[in-house]
Design a protein around this motif. Structure first.
Motif, short mmCIF file in Angstrom:
data_model
loop_
_atom_site.label_atom_id
_atom_site.label_comp_id
_atom_site.label_asym_id
_atom_site.label_seq_id
_atom_site.Cartn_x
_atom_site.Cartn_y
_atom_site.Cartn_z
N SER A 11 0.86 -1.18 0.00
CA SER A 11 0.00 0.00 0.00
C SER A 11 0.89 1.23 0.00
O SER A 11 1.88 1.30 0.73
N VAL A 12 0.56 2.20 -0.85
CA VAL A 12 1.36 3.41 -0.98
C VAL A 12 0.88 4.45 0.01
O VAL A 12 -0.31 4.77 0.05
N ASN A 13 1.79 4.96 0.83
CA ASN A 13 1.44 5.92 1.87
C ASN A 13 2.30 7.17 1.83
O ASN A 13 2.29 7.96 2.77
N LEU A 14 3.02 7.34 0.74
CA LEU A 14 3.99 8.43 0.65
C LEU A 14 3.32 9.80 0.82
O LEU A 14 3.95 10.73 1.30
N ASP A 15 2.06 9.91 0.45
CA ASP A 15 1.40 11.22 0.42
C ASP A 15 0.54 11.51 1.64
O ASP A 15 -0.07 12.57 1.72
N ILE A 16 0.48 10.61 2.60
CA ILE A 16 -0.44 10.83 3.73
C ILE A 16 0.29 10.88 5.07
O ILE A 16 -0.33 10.74 6.12
N GLY A 17 1.59 11.11 5.04
CA GLY A 17 2.34 11.25 6.28
C GLY A 17 2.27 12.68 6.80
O GLY A 17 1.53 13.52 6.28
N PHE A 55 0.62 7.93 10.47
CA PHE A 55 -0.31 8.49 9.50
C PHE A 55 -1.40 9.25 10.26
O PHE A 55 -2.18 8.64 10.98
N PRO A 56 -1.48 10.59 10.10
CA PRO A 56 -2.59 11.30 10.76
C PRO A 56 -3.95 10.80 10.29
O PRO A 56 -4.89 10.74 11.08
N ASN A 57 -4.04 10.45 9.01
CA ASN A 57 -5.31 9.96 8.46
C ASN A 57 -5.34 8.44 8.53
O ASN A 57 -5.10 7.75 7.54
N LYS A 58 -5.60 7.92 9.72
CA LYS A 58 -5.58 6.47 9.91
C LYS A 58 -6.63 5.74 9.05
O LYS A 58 -6.35 4.68 8.52
N PRO A 59 -7.84 6.29 8.90
CA PRO A 59 -8.81 5.57 8.05
C PRO A 59 -8.33 5.38 6.62
O PRO A 59 -8.53 4.33 6.02
N GLU A 60 -7.67 6.41 6.06
CA GLU A 60 -7.17 6.28 4.68
C GLU A 60 -6.04 5.26 4.61
O GLU A 60 -5.98 4.45 3.67
N GLY A 69 -5.65 2.69 6.55
CA GLY A 69 -6.28 1.38 6.67
C GLY A 69 -7.00 0.97 5.40
O GLY A 69 -6.94 -0.19 4.99
N HIS A 70 -7.67 1.93 4.76
CA HIS A 70 -8.38 1.65 3.50
C HIS A 70 -7.40 1.15 2.44
O HIS A 70 -7.66 0.16 1.76
N ARG A 71 -6.28 1.84 2.31
CA ARG A 71 -5.30 1.46 1.29
C ARG A 71 -4.69 0.09 1.59
O ARG A 71 -4.41 -0.68 0.68
N LEU A 72 -4.49 -0.20 2.86
CA LEU A 72 -3.91 -1.49 3.22
C LEU A 72 -4.90 -2.63 3.02
O LEU A 72 -4.50 -3.77 2.76
N ALA A 73 -6.19 -2.32 3.11
CA ALA A 73 -7.21 -3.35 2.93
C ALA A 73 -7.42 -3.72 1.47
O ALA A 73 -7.85 -4.83 1.16
N LEU A 74 -7.12 -2.80 0.55
CA LEU A 74 -7.40 -3.06 -0.87
C LEU A 74 -6.67 -4.29 -1.41
O LEU A 74 -7.29 -5.12 -2.10
#
Length: 209
Positions: A132-138, A145-150, A152-157
């Motif tokens: 899961s790509v998280n480079l833009d949500i740190g 990650f301040p946006n934990k729901p996002e 988690g969503h990306r990791l679930a995909l």
């Protein structure tokens, strides 16, 4: 019945999670914490039936000595855990490290975080893996990650696509495939685009470092 087996410990290195068979095969790994987390947190649950693994780690390896070898050791970890469980190439889904610093436009700068991320990307060559790509949500100055729901969503995909029967999902950010050069123009080809790529703000893409 199903559930989650949580073996989450913060502030650890990749060497501390390697299994004993892998460590025995690679005596050159001399970290003082080699295998400590694996012995305490992984070995006791080896053998439990599982559908896959979710993994996020790497911050403690973002330094000059560890980052160059992260990709190789991460691959050893995945292969070693699969061998220990003996349940085939079960899905191994992992989260890319987030951004914590400003964008670096100077190619002469050294980013140990980027080196670990490249090691994570290299693991995608191992069958049954997804990132899961998280480079833009740190957030600046924080690994979390301040946006934990996002996050988690990306990791679930990937789990939905690879484990739970939704193969049509675009479950990854764009991944570079190839390039072609014609005169002064370079054309890049990517996988997992789900359509045409655009910048987040709708403006022009400004390049790469």
């Amino acid at each position: 019945a199903g559930g989650l087996v949580v073996t989450a410990v913060g502030g650890t290195t990749i060497a501390s999670w390697l299994d004993q068979a892998t460590l025995s095969a690679h005596p050159e790994i001399t970290n003082g914490d080699r295998g400590g987390m694996g012995n305490s947190w992984v070995a006791p649950v080896v053998g439990y039936a599982l559908r896959g693994t979710i993994w996020i780690q790497g911050e403690q390896n973002a330094n000059a000595s560890d980052s160059p070898s992260y990709g190789q050791r991460f691959n050893w970890l995945i292969q070693g855990w699969r061998a220990a469980w003996g349940q085939g190439n079960f899905p191994f889904i992992f989260a890319q490290l987030s951004n914590t610093n400003a964008v670096q436009a100077d190619a002469n700068n050294t980013s140990y975080i980027a080196a670990v991320r490249e090691g994570q990307r290299m693991a995608l060559a191992t069958p049954g893996t997804a990132m899961s790509v998280n480079l833009d949500i740190g957030a600046a100055g924080s690994w979390h990650f301040p946006n934990k729901p996002e996050a988690g969503h990306r990791l679930a995909l990937p789990a939905r696509a690879q484990v739970y029967g939704e193969p049509a999902l675009v479950y990854s950010g764009p991944l570079y495939r190839s390039k072609s050069i014609s005169g002064n123009k370079v054309t890049l080809t990517f996988d997992h685009v789900g359509g045409w790529m655009v910048s987040r703000d709708g403006g022009p893409l400004k390049g790469f470092a």
